[in-house]
Design a protein around this motif. Sequence first.
Motif, mmCIF file in Angstrom:
data_model
loop_
_atom_site.group_PDB
_atom_site.id
_atom_site.type_symbol
_atom_site.label_atom_id
_atom_site.label_comp_id
_atom_site.label_asym_id
_atom_site.label_seq_id
_atom_site.Cartn_x
_atom_site.Cartn_y
_atom_site.Cartn_z
ATOM 1 N N UNK A 79 -3.870 16.612 24.507
ATOM 2 C CA UNK A 79 -3.924 15.509 23.547
ATOM 3 C C UNK A 79 -5.196 15.656 22.711
ATOM 4 N N UNK A 80 -5.213 16.602 21.789
ATOM 5 C CA UNK A 80 -6.452 16.973 21.101
ATOM 6 C C UNK A 80 -6.984 15.939 20.121
ATOM 7 N N UNK A 81 -6.206 14.906 19.825
ATOM 8 C CA UNK A 81 -6.692 13.851 18.930
ATOM 9 C C UNK A 81 -7.390 12.724 19.677
ATOM 10 N N UNK A 82 -7.339 12.720 20.998
ATOM 11 C CA UNK A 82 -7.886 11.624 21.792
ATOM 12 C C UNK A 82 -9.400 11.732 21.934
ATOM 13 N N UNK A 83 -10.093 10.597 21.759
ATOM 14 C CA UNK A 83 -11.546 10.536 21.926
ATOM 15 C C UNK A 83 -11.901 9.288 22.723
ATOM 16 N N UNK A 138 -15.949 2.644 27.135
ATOM 17 C CA UNK A 138 -15.449 1.279 27.158
ATOM 18 C C UNK A 138 -14.114 1.150 26.452
ATOM 19 N N UNK A 139 -13.751 2.121 25.622
ATOM 20 C CA UNK A 139 -12.453 2.122 24.946
ATOM 21 C C UNK A 139 -12.080 3.558 24.585
ATOM 22 N N UNK A 140 -10.828 3.748 24.274
ATOM 23 C CA UNK A 140 -10.369 5.028 23.754
ATOM 24 C C UNK A 140 -10.108 4.936 22.262
ATOM 25 N N UNK A 141 -9.735 6.051 21.690
ATOM 26 C CA UNK A 141 -9.399 6.105 20.269
ATOM 27 C C UNK A 141 -8.731 7.424 19.948
ATOM 28 N N UNK A 142 -8.335 7.588 18.713
ATOM 29 C CA UNK A 142 -7.741 8.848 18.264
ATOM 30 C C UNK A 142 -8.304 9.196 16.891
ATOM 31 N N UNK A 143 -8.298 10.486 16.565
ATOM 32 C CA UNK A 143 -8.855 10.958 15.305
ATOM 33 C C UNK A 143 -7.780 10.961 14.221
ATOM 34 N N UNK A 144 -7.993 10.129 13.197
ATOM 35 C CA UNK A 144 -7.097 10.152 12.037
ATOM 36 C C UNK A 144 -7.340 11.401 11.202
ATOM 37 N N UNK A 145 -8.593 11.769 11.091
ATOM 38 C CA UNK A 145 -9.017 13.064 10.556
ATOM 39 C C UNK A 145 -10.340 13.390 11.219
ATOM 40 N N UNK A 146 -11.069 14.366 10.734
ATOM 41 C CA UNK A 146 -12.253 14.827 11.465
ATOM 42 C C UNK A 146 -13.407 13.836 11.468
ATOM 43 N N UNK A 147 -13.301 12.737 10.678
ATOM 44 C CA UNK A 147 -14.418 11.796 10.601
ATOM 45 C C UNK A 147 -14.017 10.339 10.828
ATOM 46 N N UNK A 148 -12.724 10.052 10.947
ATOM 47 C CA UNK A 148 -12.268 8.666 11.094
ATOM 48 C C UNK A 148 -11.534 8.492 12.419
#
Length: 341
Positions: free
Chosen positions: A40-44, A62-72
């Motif tokens: 899942x390479x978009x997961x941060x 404290x939370x997860x997220x995903x990369x919309x592009x390399x900076x967002x």
Amino acid sequence: MFSKWIFVVLLSLSCLSSPAFSGGVSAYIVNGTETSVTTYPDFVSLFYDRTEYDRIYGTHSFCGGTMLNSQYVLTAAHCIFSGGSINEEYMLFMTVGQIDNETDWIYKITPVRPAEFYYDNSFSDSESDLWQNDIAIIKLESTLNTGGTVNRLGSESYHSNSNSFIAIGHGNTAVNTTTYKLLQTSMSYVDQSTCASVYGGLHNSQICFSGGSAATMNNGVCSGDSGGPIYWDNGGTLYQVGITSFGPTTCGAGSITGVFTELTDYNTWITNVLNGSVSPNYIATDAKRQAYYETNILSSPTDSSSVPSGGGGGSMGGGLLLLFSGVLGYRLKRRLVMPRI
């Protein structure tokens, strides 16, 4: 009003500086299997990090997220809110990074600080409103070198319980049960009317999933998974269809084990943020960090570096629990905040 008196948990970050928050959170992947950001390479992950000021940092995201592009970064709005207002401390002392095992993060990755925060102006940080419009975007100070970015869809053709869906996160594996590893679990789509019969007041911009039909311990999301993704696996291509928002107080219990913000309802807003046509709701700077640190942390008699481990899920009134796993909430249950040595 709820059609039934249901208890739900908001999968978000605990209110680090909110005196109203009296406990921790319980929200992690339930019945999951270990996975990797290679899959899942978009997961941060979003971490609390004050290391350059006083060596204090959070040992869990404290939370997860995903990369919309390399900076967002795409995440849940409740991850940057506390008690109805933005949580400035989290926004200023956040770092974003990508890691499989969170015990490695402070030493083995180079995280990036946020520069700008965007959230839907109609976001309701409210239990009674089921956290409507629970979506936020974080612009980072610089690009983050991940292996992939989010695949989005333009329609809701995936609305079928015959499709395969996968939720991932670093959250708990059960209430009060911690893991440091990235986990995945399979879930099934639940139609809006069925979900609304469980969670009265459900919004059209929310999408629900089930993890099974047992009384307890069905597949699902739990504390710490907030802001992370649920994907539609369309023949091996993963499309993010939702952002983890809330679920049952007892993780994995009941017929609906996760409620998510549905991305298709926010495609225009997301695109407008990415192309620069939306003004940020909050801008983070080094000057703001320094001022906040000197005014609110150095002067505080209960600085987080002195708070030991502790416990619990914080009740939010008429039947909902915050499911976010923030620094304050975690450190009451386990030692999350600690000095770097």
